[in-house]
Design a protein around this motif. Structure first.
Motif, mmCIF file in Angstrom:
data_model
loop_
_atom_site.group_PDB
_atom_site.id
_atom_site.type_symbol
_atom_site.label_atom_id
_atom_site.label_comp_id
_atom_site.label_asym_id
_atom_site.label_seq_id
_atom_site.Cartn_x
_atom_site.Cartn_y
_atom_site.Cartn_z
ATOM 1 N N ARG A 104 10.800 8.798 8.632
ATOM 2 C CA ARG A 104 10.344 9.669 9.700
ATOM 3 C C ARG A 104 9.794 8.746 10.772
ATOM 4 N N THR A 105 9.613 9.239 11.932
ATOM 5 C CA THR A 105 9.040 8.448 13.012
ATOM 6 C C THR A 105 7.569 8.171 12.699
ATOM 7 N N ARG A 106 7.236 6.909 12.523
ATOM 8 C CA ARG A 106 5.862 6.502 12.217
ATOM 9 C C ARG A 106 5.377 5.584 13.322
ATOM 10 N N THR A 107 4.481 6.078 14.144
ATOM 11 C CA THR A 107 3.946 5.257 15.226
ATOM 12 C C THR A 107 2.455 5.003 15.085
ATOM 13 N N ASN A 108 1.837 5.577 14.083
ATOM 14 C CA ASN A 108 0.404 5.404 13.886
ATOM 15 C C ASN A 108 0.129 4.350 12.826
ATOM 16 N N LEU A 109 -0.932 3.574 13.052
ATOM 17 C CA LEU A 109 -1.276 2.492 12.123
ATOM 18 C C LEU A 109 -1.517 3.025 10.717
ATOM 19 N N ASN A 110 -2.151 4.174 10.606
ATOM 20 C CA ASN A 110 -2.532 4.672 9.289
ATOM 21 C C ASN A 110 -1.356 5.219 8.493
ATOM 22 N N GLU A 111 -0.167 5.183 9.059
ATOM 23 C CA GLU A 111 1.029 5.602 8.329
ATOM 24 C C GLU A 111 1.669 4.436 7.570
ATOM 25 N N TYR A 112 1.127 3.251 7.742
ATOM 26 C CA TYR A 112 1.661 2.060 7.090
ATOM 27 C C TYR A 112 0.670 1.556 6.052
ATOM 28 N N ASP A 113 1.220 1.060 4.938
ATOM 29 C CA ASP A 113 0.389 0.695 3.798
ATOM 30 C C ASP A 113 0.038 -0.787 3.741
ATOM 31 N N TYR A 114 0.903 -1.636 4.258
ATOM 32 C CA TYR A 114 0.700 -3.081 4.162
ATOM 33 C C TYR A 114 0.957 -3.718 5.511
ATOM 34 N N TRP A 115 0.212 -4.805 5.786
ATOM 35 C CA TRP A 115 0.281 -5.488 7.070
ATOM 36 C C TRP A 115 0.342 -6.994 6.871
#
Length: 125
Positions: A104-115
Protein backbone atom coordinates in the motif's frame (compact mmCIF):
# COMPACT_ATOMS: atom_id res chain seq x y z
CA UNK A 1 15.10 -8.14 13.06
CA UNK A 2 16.36 -6.41 9.93
CA UNK A 3 19.55 -4.39 9.75
CA UNK A 4 19.84 -1.87 6.94
CA UNK A 5 23.02 -0.16 5.76
CA UNK A 6 22.97 2.64 3.20
CA UNK A 7 25.87 3.66 0.98
CA UNK A 8 26.58 5.69 -2.12
CA UNK A 9 26.06 9.20 -0.82
CA UNK A 10 28.43 12.04 -1.61
CA UNK A 11 28.90 15.47 -3.09
CA UNK A 12 27.65 16.13 -6.61
CA UNK A 13 26.99 19.19 -8.73
CA UNK A 14 23.48 20.21 -9.69
CA UNK A 15 22.33 18.24 -12.71
CA UNK A 16 24.46 15.27 -11.78
CA UNK A 17 23.57 11.75 -10.69
CA UNK A 18 24.11 9.45 -7.75
CA UNK A 19 23.07 5.90 -7.00
CA UNK A 20 22.29 4.99 -3.42
CA UNK A 21 22.33 1.42 -2.18
CA UNK A 22 20.82 -0.19 0.89
CA UNK A 23 21.91 -3.65 2.01
CA UNK A 24 19.58 -5.67 4.23
CA UNK A 25 20.71 -8.36 6.62
CA UNK A 26 17.78 -10.72 6.80
CA UNK A 27 16.93 -14.14 5.42
CA UNK A 28 13.43 -13.00 4.59
CA UNK A 29 14.06 -9.91 2.46
CA UNK A 30 11.03 -10.61 0.28
CA UNK A 31 8.82 -10.30 3.37
CA UNK A 32 9.37 -6.56 3.23
CA UNK A 33 8.30 -3.64 1.15
CA UNK A 34 11.06 -1.04 1.19
CA UNK A 35 11.21 2.73 1.20
CA UNK A 36 13.57 5.68 0.91
CA UNK A 37 13.19 8.80 3.01
CA UNK A 38 15.29 11.91 3.40
CA UNK A 39 15.86 14.59 6.00
CA UNK A 40 17.30 18.00 5.27
CA UNK A 41 18.77 20.18 8.04
CA UNK A 42 16.04 21.74 10.13
CA UNK A 43 13.30 19.81 8.34
CA UNK A 44 11.24 16.73 9.06
CA UNK A 45 12.05 13.39 7.49
CA UNK A 46 10.05 12.98 4.30
CA UNK A 47 9.05 10.18 1.99
CA UNK A 48 10.97 9.84 -1.27
CA UNK A 49 10.17 6.47 -2.86
CA UNK A 50 8.99 2.94 -2.13
CA UNK A 51 9.16 -0.45 -3.80
CA UNK A 52 7.07 -3.55 -3.17
CA UNK A 53 8.53 -6.86 -2.04
CA UNK A 54 8.65 -8.15 -5.62
CA UNK A 55 9.88 -4.93 -7.17
CA UNK A 56 6.78 -4.84 -9.31
CA UNK A 57 5.21 -1.77 -7.73
CA UNK A 58 6.79 1.56 -6.94
CA UNK A 59 5.71 4.91 -5.57
CA UNK A 60 7.37 8.32 -5.56
CA UNK A 61 6.93 11.71 -4.00
CA UNK A 62 5.95 14.43 -6.44
CA UNK A 63 9.25 16.22 -5.84
CA UNK A 64 11.34 13.36 -7.25
CA UNK A 65 8.98 11.73 -9.75
CA UNK A 66 10.61 11.49 -13.15
CA UNK A 67 14.11 12.05 -11.74
CA UNK A 68 14.57 9.22 -9.23
CA UNK A 69 14.12 5.48 -9.76
CA UNK A 70 13.79 2.91 -6.98
CA UNK A 71 14.59 -0.75 -7.57
CA UNK A 72 15.59 -3.87 -5.67
CA UNK A 73 17.62 -7.03 -6.12
CA UNK A 74 16.09 -9.89 -4.14
CA UNK A 75 19.09 -12.12 -4.77
CA UNK A 76 21.52 -9.66 -3.20
CA UNK A 77 18.99 -8.40 -0.60
CA UNK A 78 19.49 -4.81 -1.67
CA UNK A 79 17.51 -1.82 -2.82
CA UNK A 80 18.73 1.11 -4.88
CA UNK A 81 17.81 4.71 -5.56
CA UNK A 82 19.05 6.09 -8.86
CA UNK A 83 18.97 9.87 -8.61
CA UNK A 84 19.29 11.92 -11.79
CA UNK A 85 19.03 15.63 -12.52
CA UNK A 86 19.88 16.39 -8.92
CA UNK A 87 19.00 19.77 -7.47
CA UNK A 88 20.39 21.62 -4.43
CA UNK A 89 17.07 21.03 -2.69
CA UNK A 90 17.75 17.27 -2.86
CA UNK A 91 20.52 17.80 -0.29
CA UNK A 92 19.68 15.65 2.75
CA UNK A 93 20.51 12.53 4.69
CA UNK A 94 18.86 9.63 2.87
CA UNK A 95 17.48 6.66 4.81
CA UNK A 96 16.18 3.32 3.71
CA UNK A 97 13.43 1.61 5.64
CA UNK A 98 11.60 -1.72 5.71
CA UNK A 99 7.93 -2.47 6.28
CA UNK A 100 6.23 -5.86 6.53
CA UNK A 101 4.95 -6.75 3.06
CA UNK A 102 1.40 -6.03 2.04
CA UNK A 103 1.68 -3.32 -0.55
CA UNK A 104 0.00 0.00 0.00
CA UNK A 105 1.19 3.56 -0.28
CA UNK A 106 3.28 4.20 2.84
CA UNK A 107 4.53 7.74 3.24
CA UNK A 108 4.56 8.03 7.02
CA UNK A 109 7.58 7.16 9.15
CA UNK A 110 5.52 5.12 11.59
CA UNK A 111 4.47 2.74 8.82
CA UNK A 112 8.01 1.36 8.60
CA UNK A 113 9.51 -1.07 11.09
CA UNK A 114 13.26 -0.85 10.48
CA UNK A 115 15.61 1.97 9.51
CA UNK A 116 19.17 2.38 8.35
CA UNK A 117 21.62 4.93 9.70
CA UNK A 118 21.48 7.17 6.65
CA UNK A 119 23.88 8.44 3.99
CA UNK A 120 24.57 12.10 3.22
CA UNK A 121 23.79 13.52 -0.21
CA UNK A 122 24.97 17.05 -0.95
CA UNK A 123 24.13 18.79 -4.21
CA UNK A 124 26.07 21.96 -4.95
CA UNK A 125 24.70 24.72 -7.15
Amino acid sequence: QVQLVESGGGLVQAGGSLRLSCAASTRTFTNYDMGWFRQAPGKEREFVAAVSWSGGRTDYSDSVKGRFTVSRDNVKDMIFLQMNSLKPEDTAVYYCAAASAGWRTRTNLNEYDYWGQGTQVTVSS
